[in-house]
Every structure is written in structure tokens, then in C-alpha cells.
Design an enzyme around this catalytic site. Structure first.
Site, PDB file in Angstrom:
ATOM      1  N   GLU B 278       0.826  -1.205   0.000  1.00 51.89           N
ATOM      2  CA  GLU B 278       0.000   0.000   0.000  1.00 51.89           C
ATOM      3  C   GLU B 278       0.865   1.261   0.000  1.00 51.89           C
ATOM      4  O   GLU B 278       0.570   2.227  -0.706  1.00 51.89           O
ATOM      5  CB  GLU B 278      -0.949  -0.021   1.211  1.00 51.89           C
ATOM      6  CG  GLU B 278      -2.110   0.948   1.078  1.00 51.89           C
ATOM      7  CD  GLU B 278      -3.288   0.564   1.979  1.00 51.89           C
ATOM      8  OE1 GLU B 278      -3.323  -0.573   2.507  1.00 51.89           O
ATOM      9  OE2 GLU B 278      -4.170   1.417   2.162  1.00 51.89           O
ATOM     10  N   GLU B 281       2.203   1.628  -3.368  1.00 52.83           N
ATOM     11  CA  GLU B 281       1.159   2.111  -4.275  1.00 52.83           C
ATOM     12  C   GLU B 281       0.955   3.616  -4.090  1.00 52.83           C
ATOM     13  O   GLU B 281       0.834   4.363  -5.065  1.00 52.83           O
ATOM     14  CB  GLU B 281      -0.151   1.357  -4.012  1.00 52.83           C
ATOM     15  CG  GLU B 281      -1.269   1.713  -4.979  1.00 52.83           C
ATOM     16  CD  GLU B 281      -2.594   1.017  -4.630  1.00 52.83           C
ATOM     17  OE1 GLU B 281      -2.614   0.177  -3.709  1.00 52.83           O
ATOM     18  OE2 GLU B 281      -3.605   1.352  -5.286  1.00 52.83           O
ATOM     19  N   CYS B 298      -8.687  -1.913   3.632  1.00 47.79           N
ATOM     20  CA  CYS B 298      -8.644  -3.096   4.504  1.00 47.79           C
ATOM     21  C   CYS B 298      -9.926  -3.312   5.291  1.00 47.79           C
ATOM     22  O   CYS B 298     -10.076  -4.328   5.942  1.00 47.79           O
ATOM     23  CB  CYS B 298      -7.446  -3.042   5.434  1.00 47.79           C
ATOM     24  SG  CYS B 298      -7.117  -1.420   6.048  1.00 47.79           S
ATOM     25  N   SER B 318      -7.300   1.887  -2.672  1.00 47.52           N
ATOM     26  CA  SER B 318      -6.085   1.123  -2.908  1.00 47.52           C
ATOM     27  C   SER B 318      -6.493  -0.244  -3.457  1.00 47.52           C
ATOM     28  O   SER B 318      -7.501  -0.812  -3.045  1.00 47.52           O
ATOM     29  CB  SER B 318      -5.338   0.943  -1.586  1.00 47.52           C
ATOM     30  OG  SER B 318      -4.466  -0.158  -1.672  1.00 47.52           O
ATOM     31  N   LYS B 357     -15.781  -9.249   7.581  1.00 45.98           N
ATOM     32  CA  LYS B 357     -14.726 -10.113   7.034  1.00 45.98           C
ATOM     33  C   LYS B 357     -15.312 -11.417   6.496  1.00 45.98           C
ATOM     34  O   LYS B 357     -14.753 -12.040   5.611  1.00 45.98           O
ATOM     35  CB  LYS B 357     -13.679 -10.422   8.101  1.00 45.98           C
ATOM     36  CG  LYS B 357     -12.798  -9.247   8.454  1.00 45.98           C
ATOM     37  CD  LYS B 357     -11.680  -9.057   7.453  1.00 45.98           C
ATOM     38  CE  LYS B 357     -11.089  -7.662   7.581  1.00 45.98           C
ATOM     39  NZ  LYS B 357     -10.258  -7.289   6.429  1.00 45.98           N
ATOM     40  N   GLU B 360     -16.291 -10.452   3.132  1.00 47.84           N
ATOM     41  CA  GLU B 360     -15.110 -10.251   2.293  1.00 47.84           C
ATOM     42  C   GLU B 360     -14.570 -11.594   1.785  1.00 47.84           C
ATOM     43  O   GLU B 360     -14.215 -11.734   0.608  1.00 47.84           O
ATOM     44  CB  GLU B 360     -14.026  -9.530   3.099  1.00 47.84           C
ATOM     45  CG  GLU B 360     -12.767  -9.237   2.307  1.00 47.84           C
ATOM     46  CD  GLU B 360     -11.705  -8.549   3.161  1.00 47.84           C
ATOM     47  OE1 GLU B 360     -11.298  -7.441   2.798  1.00 47.84           O
ATOM     48  OE2 GLU B 360     -11.290  -9.106   4.194  1.00 47.84           O
ATOM     49  N   GLU B 365     -13.593 -12.426  -6.114  1.00 49.25           N
ATOM     50  CA  GLU B 365     -12.233 -12.049  -6.509  1.00 49.25           C
ATOM     51  C   GLU B 365     -11.189 -12.547  -5.521  1.00 49.25           C
ATOM     52  O   GLU B 365      -9.998 -12.486  -5.787  1.00 49.25           O
ATOM     53  CB  GLU B 365     -12.038 -10.524  -6.593  1.00 49.25           C
ATOM     54  CG  GLU B 365     -13.171  -9.705  -7.124  1.00 49.25           C
ATOM     55  CD  GLU B 365     -14.201  -9.417  -6.052  1.00 49.25           C
ATOM     56  OE1 GLU B 365     -15.214 -10.146  -6.060  1.00 49.25           O
ATOM     57  OE2 GLU B 365     -14.028  -8.519  -5.229  1.00 49.25           O
ATOM     58  N   CYS B 502     -10.787  -1.685  14.573  1.00 48.31           N
ATOM     59  CA  CYS B 502     -11.113  -3.101  14.773  1.00 48.31           C
ATOM     60  C   CYS B 502     -11.243  -3.480  16.243  1.00 48.31           C
ATOM     61  O   CYS B 502     -11.931  -4.442  16.580  1.00 48.31           O
ATOM     62  CB  CYS B 502     -10.047  -3.981  14.141  1.00 48.31           C
ATOM     63  SG  CYS B 502      -9.696  -3.527  12.447  1.00 48.31           S
TER      64      CYS B 502
END
Ligand code: SF4
Ligand code: SF4
Ligand code: SF4
Ligand code: FES
Lengths: 159, 573
Positions: B278, B281, B298, B318, B357, B360, B365, B502
Site C-alpha cells: 500500500e 502504491e 482493509c 487502494s 470479514k 469479504e 475475486e 477493529c
């Protein structure tokens, strides 16, 4: 967006949240029910989340969220009809149609709506199908009444 | 300060505050079901009623401001009786399901019934029956157990800014539902789970994966690998009477081995990996005129929110997968290769503070060639249940360390658990990439703490870098709208869906006590302050995986395994 929807939004161009109910009424008058697309459009227009609009609309009996059936059944739940057993009648109708009030059968043939008082208390308990009144309906007759419309749909075709 | 009299004793109160706040400070417990600290009272449940001298009726203490000299009885027979009746009426339309309920032993309603000594079913009537909503990969709803306190609706709207759910219907047919009462899976819900944390009953819960995980653990064919997120080790102790915020990573690792996991990894390692990718990037985007501000990727609830509410900003996200998914990807490639295992024979579990999560991990993908990066996601709560089922107690376990090859982590990776942590970690590495030197002062105080938004201007190599940290999804809309309106001084934005990050995730132990959240936050910063290895790019395990396997950050292997793409989502919002 449909043209009808377009013109409703135009009519309420600068409207705020207090126009929500009249807008919903206009949509229902136009489409016969509140479609998801229409609710989403109104939501964007008024900047109100769709869940809130749904919440407000379900507070009132007048709004429906499914397309009307070919035959729209209104069952009167006014006082006179209630005394004459319209609650049971509603249950029987729901059982035979396999839907609850406010819903439309899968085949699109029937939709069911509960209304407060049709103003035909002398005929209690009364149901109206696309405006045709059926008076003093007994629960055993429900099946026969529905069959009349099923046959009519068959002979007229088009479903 | 003013003085009021409660149960015959004087207590101090702040002018203008609600009575319940003063009672709370004085240690006088009045039960509540709809009260949300620091939020406007709705006075919906009436559980908090008290008697106030000179007032005829009972008064809800959550919605009544204090006044000098006021005389209050909190537990008079009349008040207690009223509370009893309320609970009895709630129970009359509640399934008697405690023994099978996810909240058994941890339910406000159950506790009130017990505290009030209810022993008889005094009211009997027809119980409402609703359909459960099991449609989503993350959140389950059981409306039969809903007592209509409204806290989930308020949290979703006022805290998270999502409004996926609302009150609907009316009278005794009132219910909480999504738009058109559709399944959560096609609603605008981002699966953050914050509603679960405020729900007083078992009406809201995560979709559990405990069964699949036991299944894999008992399957001799499978190598079962587990990773645990940075914030879990500072929250899991709550359930075992450990002080909030104490780091239990060591004991937790032992517990995981006892449960039968073959390899135990710390997601903080892949958080370091995320930072390598990241930060690279970010530097690349700055140097080559790429799309800015770059936004962190994230927090999966935030990702879904962008995809459905602000798709125009998808290019700003990102492309890095989250640490969970990066770990999953390297487990089934690098690790599998190293150990000579077929990826098909690896069952990869993650323990997360997060319900989103779970969603996710199901994104198509997130895997290669029909092998998902992650096979099952457990929340901290589910993990605690598994520890208990196995008769273990974290207090009794000797600490152990994580397995290689992902054994080491920097504390930069660990900071991911707190709002602002990804930003700090990324700035450390971006600074190094841009200047070749380490930051002199590692701690970036400006992005710490519980404010909704934290901003700072940094100067790196004479370049001004604008950063912003959004603490809780509710703060995302205002910032995105500023950017939409032309604001252009920002280069990098961190968004954490859950307020506090979190450590207060929707999968964490149920308690909305913000003091505990702050303690957890402090614990992470303390770990960092005391640590030797504080930057992702100096983590030897990270250097090794690049050398042996990945090549360079943003290189072709990274691109294939560690980066992802986004898609616009049509939902009813
Ligand atoms: S929600 Fe609470 S009271 Fe209801 S069944 Fe579950 S534990 Fe019992
Ligand atoms: S999970 Fe989050 S977004 Fe979904 S309903 Fe609950 S609070 Fe709202
Ligand atoms: S689902 Fe839970 S939080 Fe939401 S209204 Fe019902 S009981 Fe309250
Ligand atoms: S807590 Fe005061 S009315 Fe619900």
C-alpha cells in the site's frame, strides 16, 4: 425512469421530506403500487434512505408493494363486516389464494387488499373484485367466487 | 455541579445532564433497554422509570434532566413493579428459547427477568412469528427475539450512516426490516455488525462458522491453518476476566494449538505485507500522477459502502487486498509450496474482530482458480465460544509464539487494530520509500484517539502530504462529499468502518463500553512504543517473502496474489 415517474418528481421539484406521503400516493395512483424503483427514485430525490421510506409506507394500510393482480379483491373489515365474520373470511381468502393481504398471487391473477369500510354495510360481509360487489359472502362460497374469475381469465386469455 | 437526592442520599449531578447519567456516576443501577449513552434519548422502553417527588407519574430517568434539590426514588415498589410488568409483557411475546440462544448468559432481557425475580408467566397471548433472515454471509436476524428497542436502527443510521434497517409496520405488527423487508444480502447493509453489539437480545447475531471449523479440525486429510487479527489478542481476554486491553497473543496461540490448529499465524504479519504494497502504491500514485487521494482498502464494510454509495470513488481505493486476504493468499501459495502441501488440502481459518470479514472472504475475486483465499472466518466471539467448548481458560495457558515462515511482525502491523493505525504504519514505510531514511519520531499523535475525523499535513522531502483518518463509517460521507465538492489537499485517507477501529469491531465481545475500547487502543500503542521492530519494511520475515517468492512490491506476483478489484453494487439504498 418512466415518464410518469419523471413528471411526479418534477411536480415535487423542490419538495422536502414532508412531501413523502403525497409523493407515495401519486406513485401508487399512477402505478397501482410502490415499486422498488419508484421508492429508490423518491429516496434519491428527497435524500431519504429506502428503508425509511418503506418504514413510513408500511405504517399506512393504503400502500402496497406488489403489482395489482388482474383481479383485485378488496375485503371490507369495517365494523358491520367484522360483526358478520369478515375476519374468518379474510383468513379463508388468504388460505385459498396462498397470499396475505397486500400481496399478489404468483400467477398475477389475484391481489388482496383489506379496506376499512366500503360503505355497503347492508351487504356485510362484503368483498369487491375489480369493483364488482359480492354480498353476504359465506366462507364456503369463497372458492366458487374465485373460480368465476379464474374461468373468466381463461376465456378472455392474455395472462 | 448541583446536588440531588437519590434514595435519601445526596449525589452530585452536572447541570443539564439526564438523570440517568448522574445515577450511573453514583453507581446506582437503573435498568435500561433503549438508552444509548451520549445519544438523544428516545424514551421508548420505560425500563428506566423512577419516582420523582412532586411528579404524579413515573418518569423515565434517561430522558429527564436533573434539577437542583430534586428528590428521586429509583427502586420504590412502584418503580420496580412497573419494570416487572414491562419485562413480563415483553416476555409474553418472546420465544422461551434461552437455552438454545446465542445470547444465553449474556442477554439484557434475560438478565432483567432474573434481576427482577420473575418466576411465573403472568401474561399469555399469541406470539408473533416472523421469518428469520439468514440470507447474508455475515449477519443473521431473528425478529422473534426483537424487543423493538430501536438501538440497531439508530446505530445503523446515526453512527454508521448506512440506514439499512428501519422500523416498519405499526402497532403490534411493528418490525425492524430492510427496505421492502428483503434479505440483508440485497440490502444496503455493509455487515459491520455494530448493530449486533448494541442489541440487548439474540435478535441479531453473526452467521456462525464454528461448525465448519470443527469439521475441518476433525478431518485428518486437512491441514488447518489459522490467522488471528491484530486486535483480537487485546480483546479476547475480556471473556476470561482479563483486564481490558491486556495483550493475550501468547496464551491465545497456545489455545489455538490445543484446539487442534496445525499452524498459527498472526495477521499482523500480513498487515506488514499490506503496508509494503500500500505504501508503494501510494508513492507510485504520487510520483506518477495516479488517482488521489488514495483510500485504504482493509475494512470490507467501507469497501461495500463505496461500491454501493459512492462508486465514483472506486478508483481511489487502494487495490491492495486486506491483511486477512493477503495472508490467505500467501498461505495457499508460498506456504503451501514451502511445506509441500496441496492448496486444496489446506483449510484456512481467520479469527477476526469483524463480521464484514465473513462477507469479504466470500467475494469471488478473493481467491485463485476456484480455491478461496480463506475458507472460514470466525469472530472473536465465536473463537471465545470454541475456547470454552474445549474447557480451556486463557488465564491458565503458557504463552507460545506464532509459526514460521510468517512468525515475525512489526508493531506497525499490530497498529492496524486501532483507528489511525494503518495510516501510521503506512506513513512510516512511505517516508522510508520516499527518503531512504526512517522517521525520527514514529508516533503520529495527530491520527490517534477517538475523534470522528483526524487530519494532518506532513512534510516529506519538501513535499506536502495531506492525510485524513475517518474513525467510523458515519464520518465517510461528509469527507467524500467535501472531495466531491472539490477539496484537493489530501493524498491519503484511512477509513475504518467501526468507531475506534477493529478493537471495537462488530465481531468483538458484546459491550459498548468506550472505556474498554480506549484501554484496548492504549494497549496497542504501548506495545508499539516498547517494541524494537516498528516498521513493516524492516521486518525480516517480510524481506524474506519478497526475496524468496514475491519479488518486488507491486510486481507481477504481488499483482496476481495481493491485489484486487472492485465492482459497483446495485442495492436498495
Ligand atoms: S434473546 Fe435473551 S431472553 Fe430471548 S431467548 Fe435469547 S437469551 Fe433468552
Ligand atoms: S451490520 Fe452495520 S450496516 Fe448492517 S444493519 Fe447492522 S449496523 Fe447497519
Ligand atoms: S434487533 Fe435488537 S437492537 Fe434492534 S430493535 Fe430489536 S432488540 Fe433492539
Ligand atoms: S432506557 Fe429510558 S426509556 Fe428506555
Amino acid at each position: 425512469m418512466s415518464r410518469a415517474m419523471d413528471s411526479i418528481l418534477k411536480k415535487y421539484r423542490r419538495a422536502g421530506i414532508d412531501s413523502l406521503i403525497p409523493m407515495l400516493q401519486d406513485v401508487q395512483a399512477e402505478q397501482g403500487y410502490l415499486s422498488k424503483d419508484a421508492v429508490a427514485e423518491i429516496g434519491r430525490h428527497l435524500k431519504v434512505p429506502a428503508s425509511k421510506i418503506y418504514g413510513v409506507a408500511t405504517f399506512y394500510n393504503q400502500f402496497r408493494f406488489e403489482k395489482l393482480g388482474r383481479y383485485h379483491i378488496q375485503i371490507c373489515r369495517g365494523t358491520a363486516c367484522h360483526v358478520k365474520g369478515s375476519a374468518t373470511l379474510q383468513k379463508v381468502l388468504e388460505q385459498q389464494l396462498g397470499v396475505k393481504a397486500g400481496q399478489t398471487t404468483r400467477d398475477g391473477l389475484f391481489s388482496l387488499e383489506v379496506v376499512a369500510c366500503i360503505g355497503a354495510c347492508g351487504l356485510a360481509p362484503v368483498i369487491s373484485v375489480n369493483g364488482e360487489f359480492h354480498a353476504s359472502v359465506k366462507q364456503e362460497e369463497v372458492g366458487k367466487i374465485l373460480d368465476v374469475y379464474r374461468r373468466r381469465a381463461e376465456s378472455e386469455g392474455g395472462v | 455541579m448541583i446536588t440531588i437526592e437519590v434514595n435519601g442520599r445526596p449525589i452530585a449531578a452536572k447541570k443539564g445532564e439526564m438523570l440517568i447519567a448522574a445515577l450511573d456516576r453514583a453507581g446506582i443501577k437503573v435498568p435500561t433497554l433503549c438508552y444509548m449513552k451520549d445519544r438523544f434519548p428516545t424514551g421508548a422502553c420505560r425500563m428506566c422509570v423512577v419516582e420523582i417527588e412532586g411528579q404524579k407519574g413515573l418518569i423515565p430517568s434517561c430522558a429527564y434532566p436533573v434539577a437542583e434539590g430534586m428528590k428521586v426514588q429509583t427502586h420504590s415498589p412502584r418503580a420496580v413493579n412497573a419494570r416487572k410488568t414491562i419485562v413480563e409483557l415483553l416476555l409474553a411475546d418472546h420465544p422461551d428459547d434461552c437455552l438454545y440462544c446465542v445470547r444465553n448468559g449474556n442477554c439484557d432481557l434475560q438478565k432483567m427477568a432474573e434481576d427482577l425475580g420473575l418466576r411465573r408467566r403472568r401474561y399469555a397471548g399469541e406470539k408473533s412469528v416472523w421469518k428469520m433472515d439468514l440470507s447474508s454471509p455475515a449477519i443473521e436476524r431473528d425478529p422473534d427475539k426483537c424487543i423493538l428497542c430501536g438501538k440497531c436502527v439508530r446505530t445503523c443510521e446515526e453512527v454508521q450512516g448506512v440506514s439499512a434497517i428501519s422500523f416498519a409496520g405499526r402497532g403490534c405488527r411493528t418490525f425492524i426490516g430492510t427496505a421492502f423487508n428483503e434479505g440483508m444480502n440485497i440490502s444496503s447493509c455493509v455487515y459491520c455488525g455494530q448493530c449486533i453489539k448494541v442489541c440487548p437480545t439474540g435478535a441479531l447475531r453473526e452467521r456462525s462458522s464454528i461448525k465448519e471449523v470443527w469439521g475441518a479440525l476433525n478431518d485428518p486429510e486437512m491441514t488447518v491453518v489459522v490467522q488471528h487479527a491484530p486486535s483480537v489478542s487485546v480483546t479476547v481476554g475480556d471473556a476470561f476476566g482479563v483486564k481490558p486491553g491486556v495483550d493475550m497473543a501468547g496464551a491465545m496461540t497456545t489455545a489455538l494449538r490445543r484446539l487442534g490448529f496445525d499452524y498459527v499465524f498472526d495477521t499482523s504479519f500480513s498487515a506488514d505485507l499490506t503496508i509494503m504494497e500500500e505504501a508503494s502504491e501510494l508513492v507510485q500514485r504520487i510520483k506518477t500522477g495516479g488517482k488521489l487521494p488514495m483510500m485504504t482498502s482493509c475494512s470490507p464494510g467501507w469497501i461495500k459502502y463505496v461500491e454501493q454509495n459512492y462508486p465514483e470513488f472506486m478508483g481511489n481505493l487502494s487495490t491492495c487486498k486486506s491483511p486477512q486476504q493477503m495472508m490467505g493468499a500467501v498461505i495457499k501459495s508460498y506456504f503451501a509450496e514451502k511445506m509441500g502441501l496441496s492448496p486444496k488440502k489446506i483449510f484456512s481459518v481467520s479469527i477476526m474482530p469483524c463480521t464484514a470479514k465473513k462477507f469479504e472472504a466470500t467475494r469471488s475475486e478473493m481467491g485463485t482458480r476456484s480455491i478461496p483465499d480463506i475458507d472460514a472466518v470466525l469472530t472473536t466471539r465465536e473463537f471465545i465460544r470454541m475456547i470454552r467448548m474445549s474447557g480451556l481458560d486463557l488465564n491458565d495457558l503458557e504463552p507460545d509464539t506464532a509459526d514460521t515462515p510468517f512468525g515475525e511482525r512489526s508493531t506497525a502491523g499490530k497498529l492496524f487494530g486501532a483507528s489511525g493505525g494503518v495510516m501510521e504504519a503506512a506513513v512510516r514505510t512511505a517516508h522510508y520509500l520516499l527518503t531512504g531514511r526512517e522517521l525520527k519520531v514514529m508516533a503520529l499523535e495527530a491520527v490517534r484517539g477517538m475523534k470522528d475525523r483526524k487530519e494532518a499535513q506532513l512534510e516529506i522531502n519538501g513535499m506536502k502530504i495531506g492525510i485524513a483518518v475517518v474513525n467510523g463509517l458515519g464520518g465517510a460521507k461528509p469527507l467524500l462529499d467535501e472531495i466531491r465538492a472539490g477539496r484537493d489537499d489530501l493524498h491519503f485517507i484511512e477509513v475504518m468502518t467501526c468507531p475506534g477501529g477493529c478493537i471495537n469491531g462488530g465481531g468483538q465481545p458484546i459491550d459498548m463500553n468506550m472505556d474498554a475500547v480506549k484501554a484496548r487502543m492504549a494497549a496497542l500503542y504501548q506495545l508499539d512504543a516498547k517494541a524494537r521492530l516498528r516498521t513493516s519494511h524492516s521486518n525480516p520475515s517480510i524481506m524474506r517473502i519478497y526475496k524468496e517468492f514475491l519479488g518486488d512490491p507491486l510486481g507481477p506476483v504481488s499483482h496476481r496474489l495481493l491485489h484486487t478489484k472492485y465492482m459497483e453494487r446495485k442495492v436498495l439504498n
